[in-house]
Structures are given as structure tokens and as C-alpha cells.
Write an enzyme that holds these catalytic residues in place. Structure first.
Site, mmCIF file in Angstrom:
data_model
loop_
_atom_site.group_PDB
_atom_site.id
_atom_site.type_symbol
_atom_site.label_atom_id
_atom_site.label_comp_id
_atom_site.label_asym_id
_atom_site.label_seq_id
_atom_site.Cartn_x
_atom_site.Cartn_y
_atom_site.Cartn_z
ATOM 1 C CB SER A 99 -0.944 -0.045 1.204
ATOM 2 O OG SER A 99 -1.889 0.985 1.178
ATOM 3 C CG ASP A 241 -2.938 -0.823 -2.499
ATOM 4 O OD1 ASP A 241 -2.924 0.348 -2.075
ATOM 5 O OD2 ASP A 241 -3.518 -1.748 -1.898
ATOM 6 C CG ASP A 243 -6.195 0.438 -0.867
ATOM 7 O OD1 ASP A 243 -5.370 1.369 -0.782
ATOM 8 O OD2 ASP A 243 -6.192 -0.533 -0.091
#
Length: 448
Positions: A99, A241, A243
Site C-alpha cells: 500500500s 495500490d 485503494d
């Protein structure tokens, strides 16, 4: 919290805490577990870290050795893996990413057949296998050995899904995108271009080591400057990533996850699409969000910190929107997980449909000053159960009343107690954080 798996998968420094052998064995277990009564199909995505290739191949080797077929999306976003799992009849999905962490870290995030994080029960079984507490699994032989399949087409279908969501196009709107040299580099620009925006992109040249480095949603100042210097209408920054999404209006004001939930929650309510008239937040959302939602007649629920808990609450109650201040926003009509690019499209839709700038829509929410202090302690449980500490917390809460709040909780991964205060002024925040930390120090609870 397990030994290896935290709230966001198995994460750590590549080849130190998380090794290729770990990845191989995770693949071995998942391939066996999902293939007990049929030939398992498992899809793998990865971000742009150098170590992601190593983990991709190790996972694929483990999966195929256990008899599963491994479908490779290559460099893609976490939400695209979630989408593909839900819509393409896969048993589970795996995303290789740490992340927003620096490039030397990496992680393995496993998603179930619904595109959501796997249960703690399955994580515990994987951990038991990693530690040798489960007998060695049988290897597939002959025609039962699995194969790998190039599945870049799955990522393309996800891009098509995103493009299909807005009801309006973004013609002539000048949009800035900070792709954090991560997963969104392969997707975001093509989506906005297809929707006819004038797209300006930075940090979309990943080299394996520059992911999140001085860019993206954790370094929003870079996008702020870019939007202002270029005279853009709006900007969006993603994490490694993709998100997460943090937005910037045309003045360079930061629109974090709380403000995004306010803007989009209010918009969904006006469109009759806010199920249960409720927005789901975590306990770390700003008091200003709650005050603004109350003013608008919108209900809210609070969960523990972690988008996993937000997603569980939304699924149980069929709510439409929820998320975190950090920019993990879930729109359950379109996704089972936080999706940064989707979030930016929903913000754009709210602005275009209401013929308003993001600045106009977000300024209605007043942000309360917030101070968070991490206190390193010898024992978290002892610190939280200390009677004088509890009394100090209660005294601060009583003094703050309805115009502020104090939240004291333990870190899930470090020997820290997090003391957070929101109040009408910075001085009040410091006053009441200090009132608790000073008692911890006086009681000898703070680690040297």
C-alpha cells in the site's frame, strides 16, 4: 491480529519479515484449501515494487504445486483484483502490495470470492501452516499440476467497468492525477481520458523503487502545488495500490476521506441512493464530519480503525458508503473494497451533476483541530487499565463535552498508546492530550 496477518494482510520488509518462502507456502496452502473438491482458480495482482515480481512468481509456484491455476493480472490495483474475483468466478484473489509503505516493504493481501478480505479463521490456518503446525500438504502430480494464465484482459475489463460508472462525461475539466509511481500508473489516466477530461499526470513512471517516494496520497503537498501551478480544476492522489484517494480542489485545499464522505454521502442522499440514510466511519473520523452529517439529517455509524471493519459493517447493513479519513472509501454499489480511482470518479460525478466546484461542496464541513500523540509504553494493557489514567481520560472527556472529544486506544502493531483529542482550538487539543500523557509519565508507564 495474527502473528503474520494484520488488518491489511501479511506485510513487512521484503526478504526480511516477508520472504519468498513465505509467499510460496501461502500459495501452497491457498491452492490446496480452495482446491479440495475442484480445480481452484486464483487470480494474482501486484503493484510496482521491485520485490513484487519475486512474490508473484513464488505465489504462482505454490499455487500450481498444489494444483491450482494462477491467473496473472500483472501490475494492477487492489480494487481491480477485488472486481475480477467477484465477476470472473475465481475462488479467491491475491494482491501483492504494501500500500502506502516505502518500496522495500511488501505485502500479501488475500481476498475471498466476494472480493473482500478473507476471514480471520482462514488467516489463522495459513499462519499455522507457515509455522509447521499443520502437516505438509500433498503436491499435485501429473495432469493435476496447475498452470499460470496471462490474464491482463481482466484488468482491461475493470477499466471498462470504471468508465461505465459516471452518468456524465468530464469534457474540458482539467484534472490532475498523482499516481504515486504505483498501481494506478497503469490505469487512471486511460479512465479519465476516456471520460474526456483534460488529464495531467505526475508520478506515473514507476521504476521499482520510487513507489510512494515523496508523492501520492501520503505526500499530498506535491499534488497541491501541481494543481495550483497548472491552474487545474481538481486533483486526485492515490497510494501505491490505489485503494486510497485524497483530493485537492482548485485552490489547493486538501479534501481528505472525511470530507469526501461528506460530499459523496450528501450527494447520494440527494439522489435517493444512500441506503439506510447512513455513512459508516471509523472512530478516527473528525468530529466535524459528525457535526456536518447531523446538520444534514444523515446518520452515521462508527467502527474500529481499519477499512476491513468498515466493509464488514456496510455488508451486514447494506449501507452505500463508508470509509476512513486516510482516503479508503467504499461505494458498495460498485465495489467491495476501497477504490481510489472509483472514489475520484464519484467526486467528479457529484461536482458535474451539481454544477459546483469541489471547493464549494466541501467547504460546508468544518474540520475540528485534531492532535494525535503516540506514547511508547512498557505494557499497553497496564497503561490503559491504570486508574489514574482512566480518571484523566474521563476528566478530559467531561471538560470537552459536546464541543470536542478524546480517544485513547492501543496500537495494533506497536507498543504504543495513541492519545487523540479534537477540540475547538489547537490549544485545547494540546491541553487535554498533555493532561493524559502527563499522568502516564507520572505513573511510570512510559517506556524509556
Amino acid at each position: 491480529m495474527g502473528k503474520y496477518f494484520g488488518t491489511d494482510g501479511f506485510r513487512g520488509e521484503a526478504n526480511v519479515k516477508l520472504t519468498a518462502d513465505h509467499a510460496f507456502r501461502v500459495g501452497r496452502y491457498l491452492g490446496w484449501y480452495y482446491g479440495r473438491d475442484h480445480k481452484a482458480k486464483i487470480v494474482i495482482g501486484k503493484d510496482t515494487r521491485r520485490s513484487s515480481y519475486m512474490f508473484e512468481y513464488a505465489l504462482a509456484a505454490g499455487l500450481t504445486a498444489s494444483g491450482a491455476d494462477a491467473y496473472l493480472l500483472h501490475v494492477t490495483t487492489t480494487p481491480s483484483v477485488s472486481y475480477v474475483v467477484r465477476t470472473e468466478d475465481f475462488d479467491c484473489g491475491i494482491m501483492i502490495s504494501a500500500s502506502h509503505n516505502p518500496f522495500n516493504d511488501n505485502g500479501i493481501k488475500v481476498l475471498n470470492e466476494n472480493g473482500q478480505k478473507i476471514s480471520a479463521d482462514i488467516e489463522a490456518r495459513i499462519e499455522a501452516y507457515l509455522d509447521g503446525e499443520i502437516e505438509e500438504l500433498p503436491l499435485a502430480t501429473g495432469e493435476d499440476i496447475g498452470c499460470t494464465v496471462d490474464f491482463a484482459s481482466g484488468r482491461n475489463r475493470y477499466i471498462g467497468h470504471l468508465i461505465s460508472i459516471p452518468c456524465h462525461d468530464f469534457k474540458n475539466i482539467k484534472v490532475g492525477l498523482d499516481c504515486s509511481n504505483g498501481s494506478s500508473s497503469a490505469i487512471a489516466k486511460s479512465v479519465f481520458d476516456a471520460l474526456r477530461a483534460k488529464t495531467y499526470v505526475i508520478n506515473n513512471e514507476p521504476n521499482g523503487t520510487n513507489i510512494n517516494r515523496g508523492c501520492g496520497s501520503t505526500h499530498i503537498e506535491v499534488l497541491r502545488q501541481f494543481v495550483v501551478d497548472k491552474g487545474l480544476d481538481i486533483g486526485f492522489a492515490y497510494d501505491g495500490d490505489a485503494d486510497r484517494c485524497i483530493a485537492v480542489d482548485h485552490h489547493g485545499n486538501i479534501i481528505d476521506g472525511d470530507k469526501i464522505m461528506y460530499v459523496c454521502g450528501k450527494y447520494l442522499r440527494e439522489k435517493g441512493q444512500l441506503n439506510g440514510n447512513t455513512v459508516v466511519t471509523t472512530v478516527m473520523s473528525n468530529l466535524g464530519l459528525y457535526k456536518s452529517l447531523e446538520r444534514e439529517g444523515i446518520d452515521y455509524e462508527q467502527t474500529a480503525v481499519g477499512d476491513k471493519y468498515v466493509a464488514e459493517n456496510m455488508m451486514e447493513n447494506n449501507y452505500s458508503i463508508g470509509g476512513e479519513q486516510s482516503g479508503h472509501i467504499i461505494f458498495s454499489r460498485y465495489s467491495a473494497t476501497g477504490d481510489g480511482i472509483l472514489t475520484s470518479l464519484m467526486i467528479m460525478e457529484a461536482c458535474v451533476d451539481q454544477k459546483a466546484t469541489l471547493c464549494d461542496l466541501a467547504k460546508e464541513m468544518k474540520v475540528y483541530p485534531q492532535l494525535l500523540r503516540n506514547v511508547r509504553v512498557s505494557d499497553k494493557k497496564t497503561a490503559l487499565e491504570n486508574e489514574k489514567v482512566k480518571a484523566a481520560i474521563e476528566a478530559a472527556a467531561e471538560a470537552l463535552g459536546d464541543d470536542g472529544r478524546i480517544l485513547v486506544r492501543e496500537s495494533g502493531t506497536e507498543p504504543l498508546i495513541r492519545v487523540m483529542v479534537e477540540a475547538g482550538t489547537d490549544d485545547l487539543c494540546h491541553k487535554y492530550v498533555d493532561s493524559v500523557v502527563d499522568v502516564m509519565e507520572a505513573e511510570g508507564l512510559v517506556a524509556e
